[in-house]
Design an enzyme around this catalytic site. Structure first.
Site, short mmCIF file in Angstrom:
data_model
loop_
_atom_site.label_atom_id
_atom_site.label_comp_id
_atom_site.label_asym_id
_atom_site.label_seq_id
_atom_site.Cartn_x
_atom_site.Cartn_y
_atom_site.Cartn_z
N LYS A 38 -10.69 -1.62 10.37
CA LYS A 38 -10.58 -3.07 9.32
C LYS A 38 -11.09 -4.20 10.13
O LYS A 38 -11.34 -5.33 9.84
CB LYS A 38 -9.22 -3.19 8.86
CG LYS A 38 -8.41 -2.16 8.27
CD LYS A 38 -8.60 -1.79 6.77
CE LYS A 38 -7.82 -0.88 6.33
NZ LYS A 38 -8.35 -0.62 5.06
N ASP A 56 3.05 -4.48 8.02
CA ASP A 56 1.74 -3.99 7.94
C ASP A 56 0.46 -4.75 8.11
O ASP A 56 0.53 -5.71 6.97
CB ASP A 56 1.76 -3.03 6.54
CG ASP A 56 0.20 -2.45 6.30
OD1 ASP A 56 -0.56 -2.63 6.98
OD2 ASP A 56 0.21 -1.78 5.26
N GLN A 72 -4.49 -5.38 6.67
CA GLN A 72 -5.22 -6.26 5.95
C GLN A 72 -5.50 -7.66 6.57
O GLN A 72 -6.30 -8.39 6.20
CB GLN A 72 -5.00 -6.44 4.29
CG GLN A 72 -5.03 -5.16 3.54
CD GLN A 72 -6.56 -4.56 3.56
OE1 GLN A 72 -7.61 -5.42 3.56
NE2 GLN A 72 -6.66 -3.52 3.49
N HIS A 117 1.00 -1.29 -0.18
CA HIS A 117 0.15 0.20 -0.05
C HIS A 117 0.85 1.20 -0.14
O HIS A 117 1.97 1.07 0.57
CB HIS A 117 -0.83 -0.04 1.21
CG HIS A 117 -1.98 1.09 1.30
ND1 HIS A 117 -1.67 2.40 1.56
CD2 HIS A 117 -3.30 0.89 1.13
CE1 HIS A 117 -2.86 3.07 1.84
NE2 HIS A 117 -3.66 2.01 1.62
N CYS A 169 -4.77 2.26 -3.71
CA CYS A 169 -3.63 3.00 -3.18
C CYS A 169 -2.46 1.84 -3.03
O CYS A 169 -1.41 1.68 -2.31
CB CYS A 169 -3.81 3.07 -1.72
SG CYS A 169 -4.81 4.43 -1.34
#
Length: 404
Positions: A224, A198, A201, A121, A362
């Site tokens: 999320k 990260d 997700q 991202h 993104c």
């Protein structure tokens, strides 16, 4: 027993209509929906104990502080961090990554190397580019394959004694690929590099064990994971957080202030300047409790069924191509229909009450790799159903007929 119909009743928004049609919400990779149990926590905060934390001796302040710090403990236990003070509450994943990038500005020298993956991202690309401009460090990229996987052979070759930091997403937001982060972390540590993952997700689908992974930094966002927007988490190993300079100065993050010299507070407050999103932090903890009550194993099993079903049904549409075909992926399907711009399909689907995301998500380097302007992304959550996938398939067929 996993009962999706019972779960759906927890989400008020799922009962509304859009453009006269029942809402089909397939934009979960951008923001998940919020259950009534979390909404009630937000209302309770503002109705009963809204006050600033850590500073007041009065009852409301003490109650708010206790709830906020209890949420930090919930987050620590969920991710299995060693210490609660290694959990820094931020405004989200982007804030968390920028905090680490800023902290490394005094730890890097010209010629040091950073490694990023091609699946990132923009939030896990741009802050590091800015850091390289400041420090003279060099950014190197792990390439991707046509299936949407990382080329791990190249990653191994990129690592050297010059490598200081590796940053990779746990799961690709654009393709759904689950990256082999345990291997990435282990190999980086062999050359003395730190690793930031990260997890924005991943956390709706997987329950990461931070200590088992031995990761140095792990970041995510509450919105999320059935929580509110504007709050997230940075986990950092104590030794790294102690090395890093604060990202922001102000109230809360200080020990002593004089015009001659200021000393900083200990962890976690060193990185939590100013009044935080108190209600958001408390609701973050409530959202984690909600999802754990359902069970991440059950969530993963059900979402995998949705992924397989959706993939099969969509591929029956002539001219439809799916991007991201890794065998190890989560419930995200990015696709295009030959000769039709993804935005046009997304616009028509919205008229049918179906919410998908269109564009580059993104993750523009991924789209450049495939030489496409973007994709239509349908991202499923544990409260979605196969009937909703059927509605999506029929909607795509109808859009194709109208736009061809």
């Amino acid at each position: 027993m996993f009962d999706v119909n019972k779960i759906r009743k927890d989400f008020p928004i799922l009962s509304r209509q859009v453009n006269g049609k029942p809402l089909v919400y397939f934009d979960n990779a951008a923001t998940s929906q919020t259950p009534q149990q979390v909404i009630d926590v937000i209302v309770d905060y503002y109705s009963n104990y809204n006050a600033n934390i850590h500073r007041g001796v009065h009852t409301l302040s003490q109650e708010a502080t206790d709830k906020y710090e209890a949420a930090r403990l919930t987050i620590q236990q969920h991710f299995n961090a060693k210490h609660a003070y290694e959990i820094i509450l931020t405004s989200g994943t982007t804030h968390s990554i920028n905090l680490v990038a800023n902290g490394f500005a005094t730890l890097l020298q010209k010629g040091d190397e950073l490694i990023v993956s091609a699946l990132e991202h923009h939030s896990n690309i741009v802050p590091w580019q800015m850091l390289c401009e400041k420090t003279g460090a060099i950014l190197k990229v792990i390439p991707m394959t046509l299936e949407g996987e990382l080329d791990m052979n190249v990653y191994t070759k990129l690592l050297s004694e010059k490598t200081k930091l590796v940053f990779v997403n746990h799961i690709s937001n654009a393709l759904g690929t689950i990256n082999p982060i345990a291997t990435i972390i282990k190999q980086a540590h062999q050359v003395g590099a730190a690793v930031l993952i990260d997890g924005a997700q991943a956390c709706p689908h997987i329950k990461p064990d931070i200590q088992a992974l031995d990761v140095d930094f792990y970041v995510t966002s509450a919105h999320k994971i059935c929580g509110p927007t504007g709050v997230g988490m940075l986990y950092g190993k104590e030794e790294w957080l102690n090395k890093m300079q604060p990202y922001q100065g102000g109230g809360e993050m200080i020990d002593q202030v004089s015009f001659e010299k200021t000393t900083y507070a200990g962890l976690p407050h060193k990185f939590e300047a100013g009044t935080p999103n108190i209600c958001g932090g408390i609701a973050f903890g409530a959202a984690i409790d909600y999802m754990n009550a359902i069970g991440f194993d059950q969530i993963a099993t059900y979402e995998h069924e949705l992924l397989e079903y959706g993939t099969k049904k969509l591929l029956e549409i002539e001219g439809l191509k799916i991007y991201g075909t890794s065998k190890n992926k989560t419930s995200v399907i990015s696709f295009n229909v030959d000769g039709i711009h993804p935005y046009d399909v997304g616009t028509l689907l919205d008229k049918m009450g179906i919410a998908v995301r269109t564009g580059h998500h993104c993750a523009q380097p991924i789209m450049d790799f495939y030489n496409i302007p973007g994709t239509i992304r349908a991202s499923f959550a544990f409260y979605n159903t196969k009937a909703e996938i059927d509605a999506l398939v029929e909607g795509v067929k109808k859009a194709k007929m109208m736009l061809s």
